[in-house]
Design an enzyme around this catalytic site. Structure first.
Site, PDB file in Angstrom:
ATOM      1  CG  ASP A   6      32.025  43.153  40.577  1.00 46.33           C
ATOM      2  OD1 ASP A   6      32.678  44.158  40.224  1.00 46.33           O
ATOM      3  OD2 ASP A   6      32.270  42.006  40.190  1.00 46.33           O
TER       4      ASP A   6
HETATM    5  N1  LIG Z   1      29.316  34.797  46.079  1.00 42.66           N
HETATM    6  C1  LIG Z   1      28.919  34.053  45.068  1.00 42.66           C
HETATM    7  O1  LIG Z   1      28.209  33.059  45.248  1.00 42.66           O
HETATM    8  C2  LIG Z   1      29.317  34.419  43.668  1.00 42.66           C
HETATM    9  C3  LIG Z   1      29.129  33.465  42.687  1.00 42.66           C
HETATM   10  C4  LIG Z   1      29.493  33.781  41.371  1.00 42.66           C
HETATM   11  C5  LIG Z   1      29.996  35.035  41.064  1.00 42.66           C
HETATM   12  N2  LIG Z   1      30.158  35.959  42.053  1.00 42.66           N
HETATM   13  C6  LIG Z   1      30.625  37.289  41.661  1.00 42.66           C
HETATM   14  O2  LIG Z   1      31.706  37.673  42.465  1.00 42.66           O
HETATM   15  C7  LIG Z   1      31.641  39.074  42.688  1.00 42.66           C
HETATM   16  C8  LIG Z   1      31.646  39.293  44.170  1.00 42.66           C
HETATM   17  O3  LIG Z   1      31.723  40.670  44.452  1.00 42.66           O
HETATM   18  P1  LIG Z   1      32.700  41.239  45.551  1.00 42.66           P
HETATM   19  O4  LIG Z   1      32.357  42.675  45.670  1.00 42.66           O
HETATM   20  O5  LIG Z   1      32.679  40.403  46.765  1.00 42.66           O
HETATM   21  O6  LIG Z   1      34.142  41.009  44.943  1.00 42.66           O
HETATM   22  P2  LIG Z   1      34.738  41.569  43.553  1.00 42.66           P
HETATM   23  O7  LIG Z   1      33.801  42.479  42.878  1.00 42.66           O
HETATM   24  O8  LIG Z   1      35.223  40.381  42.829  1.00 42.66           O
HETATM   25  O9  LIG Z   1      35.921  42.480  44.039  1.00 42.66           O
HETATM   26  C9  LIG Z   1      36.868  41.981  44.928  1.00 42.66           C
HETATM   27  C10 LIG Z   1      37.880  43.096  45.151  1.00 42.66           C
HETATM   28  O10 LIG Z   1      38.728  42.674  46.209  1.00 42.66           O
HETATM   29  C11 LIG Z   1      39.983  43.281  45.988  1.00 42.66           C
HETATM   30  N3  LIG Z   1      41.030  42.456  46.576  1.00 42.66           N
HETATM   31  C12 LIG Z   1      41.525  41.296  46.103  1.00 42.66           C
HETATM   32  N4  LIG Z   1      42.479  40.819  46.914  1.00 42.66           N
HETATM   33  C13 LIG Z   1      42.617  41.726  47.913  1.00 42.66           C
HETATM   34  C14 LIG Z   1      43.461  41.817  49.070  1.00 42.66           C
HETATM   35  N5  LIG Z   1      44.358  40.845  49.354  1.00 42.66           N
HETATM   36  N6  LIG Z   1      43.298  42.875  49.877  1.00 42.66           N
HETATM   37  C15 LIG Z   1      42.397  43.831  49.612  1.00 42.66           C
HETATM   38  N7  LIG Z   1      41.587  43.797  48.539  1.00 42.66           N
HETATM   39  C16 LIG Z   1      41.695  42.746  47.709  1.00 42.66           C
HETATM   40  C17 LIG Z   1      40.154  43.428  44.497  1.00 42.66           C
HETATM   41  O11 LIG Z   1      40.675  44.713  44.203  1.00 42.66           O
HETATM   42  P3  LIG Z   1      42.259  44.927  44.117  1.00 42.66           P
HETATM   43  O12 LIG Z   1      42.750  43.954  43.124  1.00 42.66           O
HETATM   44  O13 LIG Z   1      42.382  46.354  43.730  1.00 42.66           O
HETATM   45  O14 LIG Z   1      42.766  44.669  45.495  1.00 42.66           O
HETATM   46  C18 LIG Z   1      38.725  43.351  43.950  1.00 42.66           C
HETATM   47  O15 LIG Z   1      38.289  44.538  43.332  1.00 42.66           O
HETATM   48  C19 LIG Z   1      30.384  39.581  42.042  1.00 42.66           C
HETATM   49  O16 LIG Z   1      30.628  40.086  40.785  1.00 42.66           O
HETATM   50  C20 LIG Z   1      29.564  38.308  41.929  1.00 42.66           C
HETATM   51  O17 LIG Z   1      28.636  38.357  40.871  1.00 42.66           O
HETATM   52  C21 LIG Z   1      29.847  35.654  43.342  1.00 42.66           C
END
Ligand SMILES: NC(=O)c1ccc[n+]([C@@H]2O[C@H](COP(=O)([O-])OP(=O)(O)OC[C@H]3O[C@@H](n4cnc5c(N)ncnc54)[C@H](OP(=O)(O)O)[C@@H]3O)[C@@H](O)[C@H]2O)c1
Ligand SMILES: NC(=O)c1ccc[n+]([C@@H]2O[C@H](COP(=O)([O-])OP(=O)(O)OC[C@H]3O[C@@H](n4cnc5c(N)ncnc54)[C@H](OP(=O)(O)O)[C@@H]3O)[C@@H](O)[C@H]2O)c1
Lengths: 466, 95, 95, 466
Positions: A393
């Site tokens: 994301d």
């Molecule tokens: N950081 C905060 O404080 C917080 C708080 C609330 C919400 N969020 C939300 O969390 C999200 C964070 O974004 P992000 O880009 O870090 O993560 P993300 O958008 O949730 O994407 C994580 C990706 O990691 C991949 N993944 C999962 N396990 C894996 C593994 N073992 N090896 C390789 N890839 C793996 C998944 O794809 P596959 O399944 O294809 O592997 C997934 O698409 C945002 O939408 C944000 O709004 C964050």
């Protein structure tokens, strides 16, 4: 002991807490700051133990022993990747302690003289009941958050259509009971009713919220646990509880706000589990069909071979795969080959604020290599290769370009501007926001499918041989 | 009553101070900040200790509640400070 | 006595809050900051008013001192806020 | 009126002061901030007037009228260049008010029940006496500072060899009287003695300090007046006095520290009127002899004609000559000719922190043209002409290069790195630090002798004609 002396010592310990938080504003002074805050705690507890109002020590000693062992083991055994769960758990304990202490103080007062009549009595009871309400919600809410993060229960939104009304009803019931108790503190049925309603409320509020929003919930509950401590301070007329409780309350609120801003969502929006409405449904197949190119680790190593500047973009997947050490080795090997390497840290990458920083620090990546979004974004155009490891994301260009998208307006890392983009993840499945990512279908993007740790290790090995 | 107004004043000032302090914490340290302030909220230990040490005049339920409060607050305090320290030590190590 | 400890707590917290707030003021605004905080220190007007309004039981000297205190505090308050406002308005005008 | 209500309203007004100071942290919100702080003041005064403890209003009304008129006239008539004096004067009034109120409260208490015996009584008296001591020193010290800045008395250090001992003796005497009064509050001879000693102390402390160090003294006295207000708050048990007094106290201390750091001098060093010892005496003639080149305004205009980037460096002389409007016109004419113009602002240029900013803001120079030292220093090498107007010490390269110089280590503006340096001042006489400035003897430096305002107008006129 003289109560004025005790109060002075409490003031002293509050100053330690303030200096402690001040220390946390710089990485250099952070360890010392945490230490100071711990000293403040020690001072407050010791002076309380010496205070005359304590008669029997057996429960205290037993409690401290049990709690100390449990806390100590948890803190030393926990994986860095499980930090969100750990904090949820600790937070629940904080709420539970406030609840327990408020209930004990209530029963004690009833058992001896009862509450004064008149305004003072009402104020005193109301503080107790407010502490009970907030403490219970914090306790059970944090436990549910813990269970979701630890995947004991599904991270999906759990609930039914009318759950909002149930919550509203519970909340109103709790407030009504609280109000009645203020005027009739002796009605202990009402009291247990209040505890029950608040505990259920904590559960039913958090259950429908998605697992990835848990950090926001935890920060908010953290704020509540501070407010509960401050309210308990009003009960006991204790300055250090008031001061440090409100410091914690402010801290939680600000962290909540920072996260919401970085996700471009409002707090109500997070709490009621709705994403911004997209004006159109986005079809993943249409975006990806025939346009996604994948590559093997060896090919990636060849591309890296000739790169001068590489930016690594870690995300939640890196935490899931526990790939931080592998990433660090990849970084070392690249630097040995004279490649300039930096890390791009999105404020909400991962599942809690600062999540990526902690993991990379664990893997001993120096923190001046971790560059914030605003500072690294202008440099992507001069970047040869951007390696996206388990981030999704936070790199989705729809947030920048597609006004109809639910994440439109969320600030992102402009990974797509790099010469070549390498994306390491297990599949094309979406991240937390549940949206397809046009980045994966770009001409200059190469997908490396596989577990994050393994893929990175393979790339490192090939590069090292080359 | 006068005391309560003073306490309210302390509460308000601490909120302001908290806001000023926390907004200065850099994103890098946000996770330790969360666990560190969490540990501070374990200050309820002070209240819990008073409740648990209330003496024999108190009922068994009071003792039980006080005991539970002490256990939970101690977990919060010890666990919070230790885990924060562990994280922060990692930040320090390399720099 | 308890009150004094509370007041001390307020004093200490306000000092911390003051430090955090003032260190955020940019150099451009240091002169208005000086005159502006100066005006705030005219809050002694509150105390001066109480002293000057103490009623007939008080001696002439008390009234005189109270009067002088009111005059000086008012100069401090009115002069301070007006001159700060004049300076700040200049900063605003062009931007 | 209910004292709790009054206290609540006081808390409310303290919050306004806090929000007011918060507003002062950004130029955009500063006017509103000042307004909020004024509203806080209004609220506090109004609620006090409504409070039951006030019996007679005639002295209050008379006092507010007199004070309001005097303050209003001073504030509207004062020249921006005289701001340091104005602040010194206001500050003296603040100190005087604390003194008057403490003395009145003392006499009132003696006249009615007297002070309690025991600890509480001692504490109460000691707050009164501390307020008296600090208030008196602030009053007379500020008046001397005012007189020096307004040049009613010489800006030079005034005093005699043993003045430090006199000050020490006065201070000890004051403390002894203060201590004795705590245990024998009825001894009013001692009380007047304390006032006399403190008032003299204020004078003899400030007299030996040089005129240019007055801003530091004023900031410090500002801090004192805040502390005096807080101490008065302890006397009256008044929260708003305590909170706002300590905010002011902190503010003064920090400004003092900022100035000392920017001058590379310690506070004791400022207060005891010593400059850092130079290891050698510096001979102005040797530095200047035969090396100083002067030029006419017309020649400067010709040089400016071909420049692409010009940096203007204002100093105390610009304030003295009231040249800010002329400077602004020069800037406008240059910009009309397509020249890039910026202002380099040294933190202690002029005679108070932010002095240059206020003057240039008065002349409607936009504040994004005012660049701080750290940001402008690297750009001097790409600067065609640096125009130094009445600045001297803040451009002295000895501070950077000459380890033996008394100002060695003070951060300066690296004007000497510019292609051409134009220095406008009336003569070769030194600035505040009393040191010759090798900048004037540099190959690329041209001196324009004359009053700052006139010289700038002449240059502007020639440039406009060209
Ligand atoms: N950081 C905060 O404080 C917080 C708080 C609330 C919400 N969020 C939300 O969390 C999200 C964070 O974004 P992000 O880009 O870090 O993560 P993300 O958008 O949730 O994407 C994580 C990706 O990691 C991949 N993944 C999962 N396990 C894996 C593994 N073992 N090896 C390789 N890839 C793996 C998944 O794809 P596959 O399944 O294809 O592997 C997934 O698409 C945002 O939408 C944000 O709004 C964050
Ligand atoms: N800003 C603060 O808060 C603060 C506080 C304490 C001390 N100080 C000290 O004040 C000094 C400030 O440095 P500065 O460079 O701004 O000033 P400066 O070193 O004091 O020099 C001012 C120069 O202006 C010239 N001048 C005076 N009247 C003039 C007129 N009418 N027209 C043209 N030129 C005139 C004088 O030379 P001529 O006589 O030859 O004309 C003098 O050399 C530093 O030493 C600093 O440490 C500042």
């Amino acid at each position: 002991m003289n109560t004025n002396l005790v109060d002075l010592v409490y003031l002293f310990s509050a100053v330690f807490f303030i200096l402690g938080i001040k220390g946390l504003t710089k990485p250099k002074t952070a360890v010392r700051g945490n230490m100071m805050s711990a000293i403040g705690m020690l001072i407050a507890v010791v002076i309380t133990l010496l205070d005359k109002s304590i008669v029997s020590y057996e429960y205290i000693i037993a409690g401290v022993l049990v709690g100390g062992i449990v806390g100590g083991i948890m803190a030393t055994k926990i994986q860095m990747t499980s930090m969100p769960q750990m904090i949820a758990m600790l937070n629940g304990c904080g709420g539970g302690a406030s609840l327990g202490l408020a209930a004990a103080s209530y029963l004690l007062t009833l058992g001896s003289d009862g509450y004064e009549s008149g305004v003072m009595g009402v104020i005193a009871v109301s503080f107790v009941m407010i502490t009970v309400l907030i403490g219970s919600v914090t306790l059970t809410g944090s436990l549910v958050a813990f269970a979701k993060l630890q995947e004991l229960i599904s991270g999906q939104s759990i609930g039914f259509a009318g759950i909002k009304f149930l919550n509203a009803a519970l909340f109103i019931a709790a407030i009504v009971m609280l109000g009645m108790l203020c005027f009739d503190p002796t009605n202990s049925t009402l009291f247990w009713g209040l505890i029950a309603a608040s505990c259920i409320l904590g559960i039913t509020i958090v259950l429908p919220i998605g697992g990835a929003d848990m950090p926001v919930v935890i920060a908010l509950l953290n704020s509540y646990s501070g407010i509960a401590a401050a309210a308990a301070g009003f009960i006991m007329g204790n300055t250090v509880l008031i001061v440090s409780g409100s410091l914690v309350g402010a801290s939680g609120l600000i962290l909540t706000q920072i996260m919401c801003v970085a996700m471009n969502r409002s707090l109500t929006n997070v709490l009621f589990g709705v994403m911004a409405e997209g004006s159109e449904t986005i079809d993943a197949d249409e975006i990806y069909a025939g346009k996604v190119k994948s590559a093997q680790p060896e090919e990636i190593a060849m591309i890296l071979e000739t790169a001068r500047r590489v930016v690594i973009v870690p995300g939640f997947g890196m935490a899931m795969a526990q790939a931080q050490h592998a990433v660090r080795e990849l970084c070392d090997v690249m630097e040995d080959k004279g490649i300039e390497v930096e890390f791009a840290i999105h404020p909400v990458a991962g599942r809690m604020p600062g999540h990526m920083n902690v993991l990379l620090a664990e893997a001993e990546v120096s923190y001046d290599k971790l560059v914030e979004m605003d500072r690294i974004n202008p440099t992507f155009e001069q970047t040869d290769v951007a390696i996206v490891i388990g981030a999704n994301d936070v790199t989705n260009p729809m947030a920048r370009e597609d006004k109809g998208s639910p994440i439109y307006g969320m600030p992102i890392l402009n990974v797509d501007k790099a010469q070549t983009v390498v994306v390491i993840k297990r599949s094309l499945s979406p991240g937390f926001a549940g949206l397809p990512n046009p980045l994966f279908a770009q001409d200059n993007t190469l997908m490396v499918y596989g577990d994050g740790k393994k893929a990175v290790i393979d790339i490192t090995a090939s590069l090292d041989l080359a | 009553m006068e005391m309560i107004v003073m306490q309210l004043a302390l509460f308000v000032l601490s909120l302001f101070l908290g806001v000023e302090l926390i907004t200065k914490v850099p994103p890098t340290l946000h996770t330790p900040l969360m666990s560190g302030t969490n540990a501070i909220s374990g200050i309820t230990l002070v209240g819990a200790v008073i409740a648990a040490g209330a003496g024999d005049s108190a009922s068994g339920l009071v003792h039980a509640l006080g005991f539970i409060a002490v256990v939970m607050a101690t977990v919060n305090v010890i666990g919070g400070y230790l885990v924060t320290n562990r994280m922060l030590a990692m930040f320090k190590r390399k720099n």
